[in-house]
Design an enzyme around this catalytic site. Structure first.
Site, PDB file in Angstrom:
ATOM      1  N   GLY A 192      50.135 -13.644 -23.395  1.00 32.12           N
ATOM      2  CA  GLY A 192      50.971 -12.545 -23.867  1.00 32.12           C
ATOM      3  C   GLY A 192      50.820 -12.262 -25.337  1.00 32.12           C
ATOM      4  NE  ARG A 193      50.373 -18.081 -28.135  1.00 34.12           N
ATOM      5  CZ  ARG A 193      50.597 -18.706 -26.986  1.00 34.12           C
ATOM      6  NH1 ARG A 193      51.424 -18.181 -26.096  1.00 34.12           N
ATOM      7  NH2 ARG A 193      50.002 -19.851 -26.709  1.00 34.12           N
ATOM      8  CG  HIS A 232      63.162  -8.227 -56.166  1.00 32.31           C
ATOM      9  ND1 HIS A 232      63.644  -8.133 -57.457  1.00 32.31           N
ATOM     10  CD2 HIS A 232      61.944  -7.616 -56.187  1.00 32.31           C
ATOM     11  CE1 HIS A 232      62.779  -7.482 -58.212  1.00 32.31           C
ATOM     12  NE2 HIS A 232      61.741  -7.153 -57.464  1.00 32.31           N
ATOM     13  CD  GLU A 270      64.758 -12.296 -22.125  1.00 33.90           C
ATOM     14  OE1 GLU A 270      65.003 -13.280 -22.854  1.00 33.90           O
ATOM     15  OE2 GLU A 270      63.893 -12.319 -21.205  1.00 33.90           O
TER      16      GLU A 270
END
Length: 497
Positions: free
Chosen positions: A233-234, A349, A178
């Site tokens: 990476g995280r 809500h 990507e």
């Protein structure tokens, strides 16, 4: 006849760096707390914490350390990996980031290209800090390009000014599909807008462990910032992956972000388990998991600035601990629950009906900030309502309400934590993220899971390649060794609608 002395009640409120954790609504009594701390010691959590910070290969499947803490080690104390101190390399990256902040003039747009851990952390930080009153900002438009869907790409390219745009490409391997496809599309856009090769090379920056691949792509060597294999990476927002934070808000703000995380690391390393916030938060979840067999938990920050926080946390927790086998390869009884959430009071809500009256017990972390996030004349009144809602929801979930009408009965006994930040700025944002990073690592130790690899994300990537080839060919396919019968049928639905 002598009476027994009263049992000392363990505290439910803990704090560090003016951050307060209140566990009173967890419903954990003294006996169970003592049992939980005993379980933590039996799981060698204390030794795990030491190993984590001293460069031991806690990522046992890849035989690597997990040293994201070194990226925020502002004291520059030596951190050894295979006998080599990594801090000089980290400090050099800080120097280069600060230098870039000082000379990056006239930029209107930054396109940050990355996905997963290369995207969530900096995106969250940019969004959260934008809400800090009076923060010093360059006011550049920060565009985060992650999705391969060209809708996101198109929206960004319609807004950005090609003559004053800089592009940051973030990929540890510089092979992420990507990211590389989106980067090529942005370079084409620059060319289509009459930028020559030299100008494009000057506009491109990369954060990667694969320097040759970045150079081959066209990024000048001086514009490449290193990534190390001991950073997942995280866990990477503390590295040059966090460049947008420094570029937008200044290097001093970036250092404050690192300092908040470092303060939590120091607490995590030195506090006894009974006072250790990441450990206590992990044990709360473990308790509810064993008692109620929970399958999910929610995190609700009562701050619009932290609306991206649950999305960041989803990757942190579920990519780290969403596994069915432990470090020893044996099946696990417990692992990561599903994580969800959004900012309060909007969340009330949306799905709070389920939290209050649903069949499943879902623990919640409520996050509140003492100070309002604006200087508007209405700020104090609005913030008072915001905090009232936060406290009321926790009370209602815990205590419930009995009525003669089953429809209006609330079962209660729904556990929650309350985490209070004194304010939201770079320091406390860094502290918040590090608090949850260390909690996630503690849970991995308690479950005997390797929190620092993610093999489960790979299979789909492999299977996508023959499917993409079939779609590209545009001819009907039959099932084969790479494509099963159902997927072949679905491919044909796209080819011949």
């Amino acid at each position: 006849m002598s009476s027994k002395p009263p049992t000392e009640k363990l505290p439910s409120i803990f704090s560090t760096q003016d951050i307060v954790l209140d566990t009173a609504y967890q419903g954990i009594d003294n006996k169970n707390w003592k049992s939980l701390f005993r379980q933590a010691r039996e799981a060698n959590v204390e030794q795990f914490i030491e190993d984590l910070f001293t460069g031991k290969p806690v990522n046992n499947s890849e035989n690597r350390p997990a040293l994201h803490s070194a990226l925020r080690n502002l004291d520059k104390k030596p951190v050894l990996v295979n006998g080599k101190d990594v801090m000089p390399d980290v400090v050099e990256v800080w120097r280069r980031i600060e230098g870039l902040c000082n000379k990056w003039i006239g930029v209107t747009d930054v396109i940050h290209i990355g996905i997963g851990g290369s995207d969530f952390g900096p995106r969250l930080a940019i969004e959260a800090l934008a809400h800090v009153p009076d923060i010093d900002s360059r006011g550049m438009r920060m565009h985060f390009l992650a999705n391969i869907d060209t809708a996101e790409l198109n929206r960004i390219l319609q807004r950005a000014h090609p003559n004053s745009t800089r592009v940051i490409i973030v990929s540890k391997s510089f092979t992420t599909l990507e990211t590389t496809m989106n980067a090529r599309a942005v370079v084409k856009w620059l060319k289509d807008n009459k930028r020559n090769d030299v100008q494009i090379s000057q506009a491109l920056f990369a954060v990667t462990a694969n320097v040759p691949a970045a150079q081959e792509f066209g990024v000048a060597k001086d514009n490449i910032y290193p990534f190390w294999d001991w950073v997942g990476g995280r866990y990477s927002v503390w590295s040059a992956v966090g460049l947008p934070i420094a570029l937008q808000y200044g290097f001093d703000t970036f250092k404050e972000f690192l300092a908040g995380a470092q303060a939590i690391d120091q607490h995590f390393k030195t506090a006894p388990l009974e006072e250790n916030l990441p450990v206590i938060m992990a044990l709360c979840l473990l308790y509810q998991q064993k008692k109620h067999q929970i399958k999910s938990y929610a995190v609700i920050p009562y701050a619009d600035a932290l609306d991206w926080f649950p999305k960041w946390l989803q990757q942190l927790d579920m990519e780290s601990n969403g596994k069915s086998v432990g470090r020893d390869g044996m099946p696990m009884k417990y692992s990561c629950p599903v994580v969800f959430g959004s900012s309060g009071s909007n969340a009330q809500h949306s799905y709070f009906q389920l939290l209050h009256q649903g069949l499943e017990i879902i623990p919640i972390d409520f996050i509140a900030i003492r100070e309002p996030m604006s200087h508007l004349s209405e700020a104090k009144a609005h913030h008072r309502i915001l905090l009232s809602n936060c406290l009321a929801q926790a009370q209602a979930l815990a205590n419930g309400k009995k009525t003669d009408n089953p429809n209006n009965t609330y079962p209660g006994k729904r556990p929650s934590n309350l985490l209070i930040l004194p304010k939201l700025n770079a320091f406390y944002l860094g502290a918040l993220l590090a608090l949850y990073e260390n909690r996630t690592a503690t849970l991995g130790a308690l479950w005997n899971i390797n929190s620092f690899d993610q093999p489960g994300v790979e299979l789909g990537k492999v299977l996508a390649k023959p499917i993409e080839a079939a779609l590209n060919k545009g001819e009907a396919v039959e099932a084969n060794e790479s494509i099963d019968a159902i997927t072949a049928q679905r491919i044909n639905l796209f080819i011949n609608p």
